[in-house]
Design a protein around this motif. Structure first.
Motif, mmCIF file in Angstrom:
data_model
loop_
_atom_site.group_PDB
_atom_site.id
_atom_site.type_symbol
_atom_site.label_atom_id
_atom_site.label_comp_id
_atom_site.label_asym_id
_atom_site.label_seq_id
_atom_site.Cartn_x
_atom_site.Cartn_y
_atom_site.Cartn_z
ATOM 1 N N GLN A 195 3.408 31.859 39.334
ATOM 2 C CA GLN A 195 3.753 33.173 38.786
ATOM 3 C C GLN A 195 4.739 33.076 37.618
ATOM 4 O O GLN A 195 4.511 33.697 36.573
ATOM 5 C CB GLN A 195 4.310 34.075 39.903
ATOM 6 N N ARG A 198 3.021 32.127 34.484
ATOM 7 C CA ARG A 198 2.206 33.223 33.962
ATOM 8 C C ARG A 198 3.098 34.265 33.284
ATOM 9 O O ARG A 198 2.771 34.773 32.209
ATOM 10 C CB ARG A 198 1.422 33.850 35.119
ATOM 11 N N THR A 199 4.243 34.585 33.923
ATOM 12 C CA THR A 199 5.143 35.589 33.363
ATOM 13 C C THR A 199 5.655 35.130 32.001
ATOM 14 O O THR A 199 5.684 35.905 31.044
ATOM 15 C CB THR A 199 6.341 35.793 34.307
ATOM 16 N N ALA A 201 4.239 33.037 29.957
ATOM 17 C CA ALA A 201 3.145 33.102 28.990
ATOM 18 C C ALA A 201 2.959 34.539 28.520
ATOM 19 O O ALA A 201 2.744 34.803 27.322
ATOM 20 C CB ALA A 201 1.872 32.564 29.620
ATOM 21 N N ASP A 202 3.056 35.474 29.454
ATOM 22 C CA ASP A 202 2.933 36.903 29.146
ATOM 23 C C ASP A 202 4.000 37.324 28.155
ATOM 24 O O ASP A 202 3.720 38.000 27.157
ATOM 25 C CB ASP A 202 3.121 37.701 30.442
ATOM 26 N N VAL A 203 5.256 36.948 28.458
ATOM 27 C CA VAL A 203 6.391 37.323 27.616
ATOM 28 C C VAL A 203 6.190 36.785 26.213
ATOM 29 O O VAL A 203 6.370 37.493 25.217
ATOM 30 C CB VAL A 203 7.693 36.775 28.241
ATOM 31 N N GLY A 205 3.349 35.954 24.839
ATOM 32 C CA GLY A 205 2.188 36.576 24.217
ATOM 33 C C GLY A 205 2.490 37.962 23.676
ATOM 34 O O GLY A 205 1.890 38.406 22.697
ATOM 35 N N ARG A 206 3.441 38.669 24.332
ATOM 36 C CA ARG A 206 3.739 40.047 23.915
ATOM 37 C C ARG A 206 4.606 40.084 22.655
ATOM 38 O O ARG A 206 4.759 41.128 22.055
ATOM 39 C CB ARG A 206 4.446 40.769 25.055
ATOM 40 N N ARG A 207 5.196 38.975 22.259
ATOM 41 C CA ARG A 207 6.113 38.973 21.112
ATOM 42 C C ARG A 207 5.374 39.273 19.829
ATOM 43 O O ARG A 207 4.232 38.862 19.647
ATOM 44 C CB ARG A 207 6.721 37.575 20.977
ATOM 45 N N HIS A 217 14.128 34.852 28.886
ATOM 46 C CA HIS A 217 13.515 35.227 30.160
ATOM 47 C C HIS A 217 13.967 34.284 31.284
ATOM 48 O O HIS A 217 13.981 33.073 31.096
ATOM 49 C CB HIS A 217 12.000 35.156 30.014
ATOM 50 N N THR A 219 13.712 31.825 34.165
ATOM 51 C CA THR A 219 12.618 30.970 34.645
ATOM 52 C C THR A 219 13.165 30.039 35.707
ATOM 53 O O THR A 219 14.367 29.799 35.767
ATOM 54 C CB THR A 219 12.055 30.105 33.510
#
Lengths: 460, 341
Positions: A195, A198-199, A201-203, A205-207, A217, A219
């Motif tokens: 998880q 994934r989080t 990667a999400d963070v 990707g949203r930049r 973030h 980790t």
């Protein structure tokens, strides 16, 4: 050689975790089967040995010396008991001074002769079966002579082996059951472990494409090195970008000052000379210098917008006051070109960067004045709805010939601008300011010809 | 050899120069040319014929060669003389057990539903019939005397009427008969009173026989009054048409021998043997067998056992009866009780 992007080589961590779990579990099940089998075998063997030892001792106790020799009353119950666990085959032998007296005379003897009352245990093959034997020896007075008497008792161990096997098999089934129960848990665990990745990667990707802030973030500790490396990379990239921007800023700045000097000198020379050919040349010079200094200004603006986007810090901005200030500043240029500038400004306060907004508005008006018809008209309207403020700049010039979206790109210019000078940076700057404020910039043809530029800025 | 003296001198039934074993009777069931299952059995041919006939009727392609022999002959044939048979049936439980224990019985898997655990040993020895061991008396000889219900009654009866029973009591000769020895060993193990009975019988100069059949014949002809330890299935053949015969199942205990079958490891046709064994354990065969034995081995196939019936278990304990020293000791005690000066 590793080919990192070969799709066949891309592995799923989750699948790998589950596989590893399955393999490990299978190894555990097998291990449990073997260990329990071994332990059960040992335990049952030990208890069977105890029974066998007791039996051989009981038989030995039953030997009596009588006048005619010796008497042995083989106990029925003892034999019955020995055979009880899984119907074992039983063999026995009674010897006196090494000579068989009764029983199976070819029964294998113990490796070391039994001398005291403690039974000697050993294994041997006999009549097609594997036997466990116990032997007890003692001295007895038989016919007035002390003679060694040995009793050997052997049994197959099929029942005991079967019990050990059954126990091991039950243990393996139980372990298998646990493994099946644990499988969904393992899937969940793999999910949970993955998880944070994934989080992250999400963070990432949203930049936004220009977001070069360090990743803060939270980790797990295991991901910290990756994060550190990522942040180091971001920092280096940022430093390089800043260096480039500073360089551009410096360069533009250093060009602008001598350019204004040259321009002033050229204008002075233009005023002082009366030779027509020289005047024409000087006028061309002045125009070229004007274009250059305008470009330098725009490059400076662009660098400034870039810089301030990175350092974006919103403050309250009175958009109406700002608009009036920019209009005042632009007035001399409009006058020089005989352009009439009208405005309709509503009161409007937004959150934003005043300097950037000023640059954007100046570039919009500058563009409008540049492309307006000679002695034309430019209009600035500021409207304020509940959710956004809109700055609309319209001119009555030649309008758009290209797709408006294409014009917004850096160093792009319309196909119909031919004779008018420009760097093509103006609209890029406006677009970037709009993005920094989470707003939109739109370019469209005006209702009565000309162009309408719309800068939408969201209200807080 | 001095050591030979350690063992008490034995007149061992099996000892002596081993002549080839001898059969008593032989018959072939089913078509002459059909493949035959070789059966070696102790069971009286006349008593077993209906069962075998039923089998060949149900299995038309099969034949049976039935050879009848005494239990000691059967043991000698299989254990020492390598005779080839597919199925060996005997009432001498100790000898059957010894054959299996010595590794001469093959593992088979017949259909044995309902067979009690104590009537089988591993997958090698299969009980097929329960044979109560009873005492027979002649009504005429008893006269007005009460019918004994226990061994104690019998001892009292014999003691109080020596003149009536002198020379007229019969028992197995354990030195000759395997079953006789086995039954005495059982009596010895179960009851202390047995040796008093033996002594009383000795005092009355009891007559010893090799087999049940002879005892019954003597009894029917009026030469003896009481026959102790007779296998009931023999008596059953005469009893219905001889009102003089009284069958006594003593209430202190009445043994029941398990007649068992095994497939020798060297059987030429083990599959046929297993088929026949499955049939012998099946409901119709068990009904026929229970009918002649008087009691059912598998519950529901015939008369249930009387409460005092004590079936002898098929287990490794049976091996002790075959022990040379044990046998010698028991027989010497028997002789001491029976043969009185």
């Amino acid at each position: 050689m590793m080919r990192p992007f070969d799709p066949a080589r891309i592995v799923s961590l989750r699948r790998r975790l589950v596989w590893q779990f399955l393999v490990l579990s299978a190894v555990l099940v097998l291990g449990l089967f073997l260990v329990v089998g071994w332990v059960a075998d040992r335990a049952s063997r030990a208890s069977q040995d105890a029974v066998l030892g007791a039996a051989v001792t009981a038989i030995t106790e039953g030997i009596r010396s009588v006048d005619e020799g010796l008497e042995l009353d083989l106990p029925y119950a003892t034999f019955s008991m020995l055979g009880a666990m899984g119907d074992e085959r039983i063999f026995y032998l009674l010897t006196v001074a090494g000579q068989g007296v009764t029983g199976y005379e070819d029964l294998p003897p113990p490796p070391t002769p039994a001398t005291d009352m403690a039974p000697v245990f050993y294994g041997a093959d006999y009549r097609g079966a594997r036997l466990r034997l116990a032997s007890v020896g003692r001295m007895m007075l038989i016919q007035n002579r002390l003679q060694p008497v040995t009793v050997t008792l052997g049994q197959t161990r099929l029942g005991q082996a079967a019990i050990a096997r059954d126990t091991a098999r039950s243990a393996a089934w139980a372990a298998l059951g646990f493994m099946l129960l644990a499988l969904p848990v393992a899937l969940l665990a793999a999910q949970a472990v993955l998880q944070p990745i994934r989080t992250l990667a999400d963070v990432m990707g949203r930049r936004g494409p220009r977001d070069l802030r360090p990743v803060r973030h939270p980790t797990p500790r295991e991901l910290a090195p990756l994060l550190r490396a990522l942040n180091g990379l971001i920092a280096r990239l940022r430093a390089a970008l800043e260096l480039a921007e500073t360089f551009i800023f410096e360069a533009a700045h250093r060009i602008r000052t001598p350019l204004s000097l040259v321009r002033a000198e050229a204008e002075l020379a233009l005023a002082e000379t009366s030779d027509e050919a020289t005047r024409i040349r000087l006028r061309r010079m002045v125009r070229a210098i004007g274009e250059s200094s305008r470009s330098a200004n725009q490059i400076l603006d662009h660098a400034m917008v870039m810089y301030r986007t990175d350092q974006y810090a919103a403050a309250q901005v009175d958009l109406a006051a700002l608009s009036r200030a920019v209009l005042r500043a632009i007035d001399p240029i409009a006058e020089m070109r005989d352009i009439r500038v009208t405005h309709d400004i509503a009161a409007c306060i937004i959150q934003g960067d005043e300097r950037m907004l000023e640059i954007a508005l100046r570039n919009l008006l500058d563009n409008a004045i540049k492309y307006a018809a000679p002695e034309g008209h430019v209009d600035l309207t500021l409207t304020c709805t509940g959710t956004e403020a809109t700055l609309a700049v319209t001119d009555d010039g030649r309008g758009l010939s290209d797709d408006p979206a294409q014009l917004i790109g850096r160093f792009r210019r319309g196909a119909n601008v031919g004779d008018t000078g420009g760097s093509g940076l103006g609209l890029t700057i406006v677009t970037e300011v709009a993005h920094a404020h989470r707003g939109r910039f739109q370019l469209k043809s005006g209702e009565k010809g000309g162009t309408c530029a719309l800068l939408h800025l969201p209200l807080p | 050899m001095r050591l030979a003296a350690f063992a008490v001198a034995v007149t061992y039934a099996l000892a002596g120069p081993a002549a080839a074993w001898q059969s008593e009777d032989e018959r072939i069931f089913g078509p002459e040319d059909a493949p035959q299952i070789q059966v070696l059995s102790v069971t009286d041919l006349a008593a077993f014929a209906p069962v075998l006939q039923d089998y060949v009727t149900r299995n038309p392609g099969r034949g049976i060669r039935y050879v009848q022999a005494s239990s000691t002959e059967i043991y000698a044939a299989i254990h020492d003389e390598d005779a080839r048979f597919d199925l060996v049936i005997s009432s001498a439980m100790d000898l059957q057990m010894k054959l299996a224990n010595d590794g001469l019985a093959a593992s088979v898997a017949p259909d044995a539903r309902g067979l009690p655990d104590w009537a089988r040993w591993r997958d090698q020895l299969w009980g097929i019939a329960l044979e109560p061991v009873v005492t027979l008396a002649s009504r005429q000889a008893l006269g007005d005397l009460p019918v004994p219900r226990t061994r104690r009654d019998l001892i009292a009866l014999l003691r109080e009427n020596p003149e009536r029973f002198q020379d007229r009591v019969a028992a197995y000769d354990p030195q000759v008969s395997g079953v006789g020895y086995f039954l005495i060993a059982q009596d010895d193990q179960v009851s202390d009173g047995f040796w008093r009975l033996a002594e009383v019988m000795g005092r009355l100069n009891a007559r010893l026989f090799c087999c049940s059949g002879q005892m019954i014949t003597e009894l029917r002809e009026g030469r003896i009054a009481i026959a102790y330890n007779v296998v009931a299935s023999y008596a059953a053949r005469f009893r219905p048409d001889d009102p003089d015969l009284v069958q006594l199942a003593f209430e202190d205990y009445t043994f029941a021998i398990v007649r068992s079958a095994l497939v020798p490891v060297n059987a030429p046709d083990p599959q046929g043997a297993q088929d026949l064994l499955s049939y012998l354990l099946s409901d119709p065969a068990q009904r026929l067998i229970a009918d002649s034995a008087g009691v059912a081995l598998i519950a529901g196939t015939g008369k249930p056992p009387v409460p005092q019936l004590r079936p002898i278990r098929l287990d490794a304990g049976l091996l002790v009866y075959d022990d040379r020293l044990r046998r010698a000791g028991l027989l010497s005690e028997w002789r001491a009780a029976l043969i009185q000066p």
